[in-house]
Design an enzyme around this catalytic site. Structure first.
Site, mmCIF file in Angstrom:
data_model
loop_
_atom_site.group_PDB
_atom_site.id
_atom_site.type_symbol
_atom_site.label_atom_id
_atom_site.label_comp_id
_atom_site.label_asym_id
_atom_site.label_seq_id
_atom_site.Cartn_x
_atom_site.Cartn_y
_atom_site.Cartn_z
ATOM 1 N N ARG A 29 11.188 4.913 4.755
ATOM 2 C CA ARG A 29 11.411 6.361 4.838
ATOM 3 C C ARG A 29 12.055 6.767 6.159
ATOM 4 O O ARG A 29 12.847 7.717 6.206
ATOM 5 C CB ARG A 29 10.087 7.081 4.591
ATOM 6 C CG ARG A 29 9.580 6.852 3.168
ATOM 7 C CD ARG A 29 8.099 7.115 3.005
ATOM 8 N NE ARG A 29 7.767 8.477 3.377
ATOM 9 C CZ ARG A 29 6.546 8.970 3.324
ATOM 10 N NH1 ARG A 29 5.543 8.220 2.922
ATOM 11 N NH2 ARG A 29 6.321 10.206 3.692
ATOM 12 N N ASP A 66 2.154 4.979 -0.237
ATOM 13 C CA ASP A 66 1.617 6.266 0.244
ATOM 14 C C ASP A 66 1.468 7.292 -0.863
ATOM 15 O O ASP A 66 1.955 7.097 -1.980
ATOM 16 C CB ASP A 66 2.597 6.849 1.273
ATOM 17 C CG ASP A 66 2.209 6.497 2.686
ATOM 18 O OD1 ASP A 66 2.997 6.824 3.600
ATOM 19 O OD2 ASP A 66 1.135 5.886 2.880
ATOM 20 N N TYR A 94 12.582 -2.048 -2.389
ATOM 21 C CA TYR A 94 12.313 -0.618 -2.497
ATOM 22 C C TYR A 94 13.602 0.103 -2.851
ATOM 23 O O TYR A 94 14.697 -0.296 -2.426
ATOM 24 C CB TYR A 94 11.822 -0.058 -1.159
ATOM 25 C CG TYR A 94 10.377 -0.321 -0.844
ATOM 26 C CD1 TYR A 94 10.002 -1.421 -0.070
ATOM 27 C CD2 TYR A 94 9.387 0.537 -1.297
ATOM 28 C CE1 TYR A 94 8.664 -1.652 0.232
ATOM 29 C CE2 TYR A 94 8.044 0.312 -0.992
ATOM 30 C CZ TYR A 94 7.692 -0.788 -0.233
ATOM 31 O OH TYR A 94 6.372 -1.015 0.064
ATOM 32 N N ARG A 136 0.855 -1.192 0.000
ATOM 33 C CA ARG A 136 0.000 0.000 0.000
ATOM 34 C C ARG A 136 0.881 1.228 0.000
ATOM 35 O O ARG A 136 1.215 1.770 1.054
ATOM 36 C CB ARG A 136 -0.873 -0.006 1.252
ATOM 37 C CG ARG A 136 -1.827 -1.176 1.265
ATOM 38 C CD ARG A 136 -2.402 -1.373 2.642
ATOM 39 N NE ARG A 136 -3.585 -2.200 2.582
ATOM 40 C CZ ARG A 136 -4.315 -2.523 3.652
ATOM 41 N NH1 ARG A 136 -3.960 -2.058 4.831
ATOM 42 N NH2 ARG A 136 -5.368 -3.284 3.532
#
Lengths: 249, 249
Positions: free
Chosen positions: A200, A53, A111, A51
């Site tokens: 992050r 952002d 990622y 999911r």
């Protein structure tokens, strides 16, 4: 019902994220609207593996959905690709068994996080990399990075109040390279799952270590104490890319 | 008056081009608005070296402008950089003699043109590369490319009705490389000046040669006949970048 798995890419800039939300433009809703049209007006639910952002991009997001009949795979891919907005592209579509679930089947996610360290920033990358114009020492970040490898409780790197109970995850790759031509730092992380804002928060902490304003040992400290306040700031979403998802057989 | 030369970069996506036009958002107008503010409300005229079209990007556009007094160069750069919209960045500002003219002083320009040959396209590059999803043979384009080198009358590669009389220009570099990771073709051209839409017409012709739908000799034919109808289609502006301008002493 036939289950389909699709690999999609999207530019996260003009979305409020992947997951459907009322009155917000989301990737899930755009896919569902298009599939409904391709499905003679019958609603289709899309399940995404990750999911992402608002502002976060994807090169290899995986979704699954069910349709009542078998379809030609390339025609389905083409229809989905051309009829979704131009900031979404459908790379492939394949049939899968009903046992396949994009989110719950075991998988590894990779990622990437892009940091523009140029001064001034590169305006063409303002939506595609996080600008960080402060002096950085690469060696400090390279030294801290391996502390993320392995199986850890990543509570200290996720937002408080998460509904997830078990915060233990395994990171099997954590790398950093510097693209000198483009003044870009590229962080890469692969693991069996990432908590909310985990990548992050890890990047924000590594950057702070790179400026010398946190010690190289800070990653270890945050893992051991599970204290979110000891981690660095949450890096912006525009530099984050869901690169690839690989499912275990 | 003190004359300043500035090197700027911009994302051309949300501009109707560099040159000021009524009721259109342009780079020149944004620069002039900001300079007027920095100049106590007195209007400032900005002269650009190259007049990039709508959607065309720049990494090394050069402008000059005059201000009534000498300024701290970094303060001026910073003010101009931070007060222009975030799709413009000001890389450097220096003082130059009144003999310097961004457009008329002899200089070489380097342009790059990016072609996304992926299928489907990369949605993150939709404003930053021209999508060309047809089968291409690199060797055909590489064979035709050197025909552009040297001094030629490029009438066949510019739009009809141009007000420029002398269409003879010199191209000193014409290259092509393939970025396999990103599925990107990168054309690079350096020369003493480029006519209106010349780079985009050259690229359109090379791509058509690359598909086999025009012979490898087509570049030579267009140069000799000066016939615009024999050249390929004009490639879109989103793949074009003004990379660098170098002035002769």
């Amino acid at each position: 019902m036939i289950r389909y798995k699709a690999i999609i890419s999207y530019d996260g800039t003009d979305f409020s994220g992947f997951q459907r939300q009322p009155r917000q433009r989301t990737v899930q809703e755009e896919l569902e609207k298009t599939l409904q049209r391709l499905n003679s007006g019958q609603a289709v639910v899309v399940h995404g593996a990750g999911r992402t952002d608002a502002g976060v991009h994807a090169y290899g997001q995986v979704v699954h959905f069910d349709l009542p009949q078998a379809r030609d795979l390339e025609k389905l891919r083409f229809g989905l690709d051309t009829q979704t907005p131009d900031d979404i592209d459908v790379i492939s579509v394949q049939e899968v068994s009903e046992a396949f679930h994009a989110r719950y089947n075991k998988h590894y996610k990779t990622y990437e996080f892009l940091v523009d360290i140029g001064r001034p920033k590169n305006p063409l990358l303002r939506h595609y990399a996080t600008h960080f114009p402060y002096p950085l020492t690469l060696a400090l970040m390279e030294e801290a990075l391996p502390d993320l490898l392995g199986t850890h409780d990543f509570t200290g790197f996720t937002a408080a109040g998460s509904s997830v109970i078990n915060k233990v995850r395994t990171i099997k790759a954590a790398e950093l390279r510097f693209d000198k031509d483009k003044n870009l730092l590229v962080f890469t992380f692969s693991g069996d799952g990432f908590l909310y804002k985990q990548v992050r928060n890890m990047v924000g902490t590594l950057l702070k270590i790179g400026t010398g304003r946190m010690p190289v040992s800070q990653i270890k400290t945050v893992l051991e104490t599970k204290d979110r306040t000891l981690a660095g700031p949450t890096a912006a979403g525009n530099g984050l890319y869901l690169k690839e998802i690989i499912y275990e057989e």
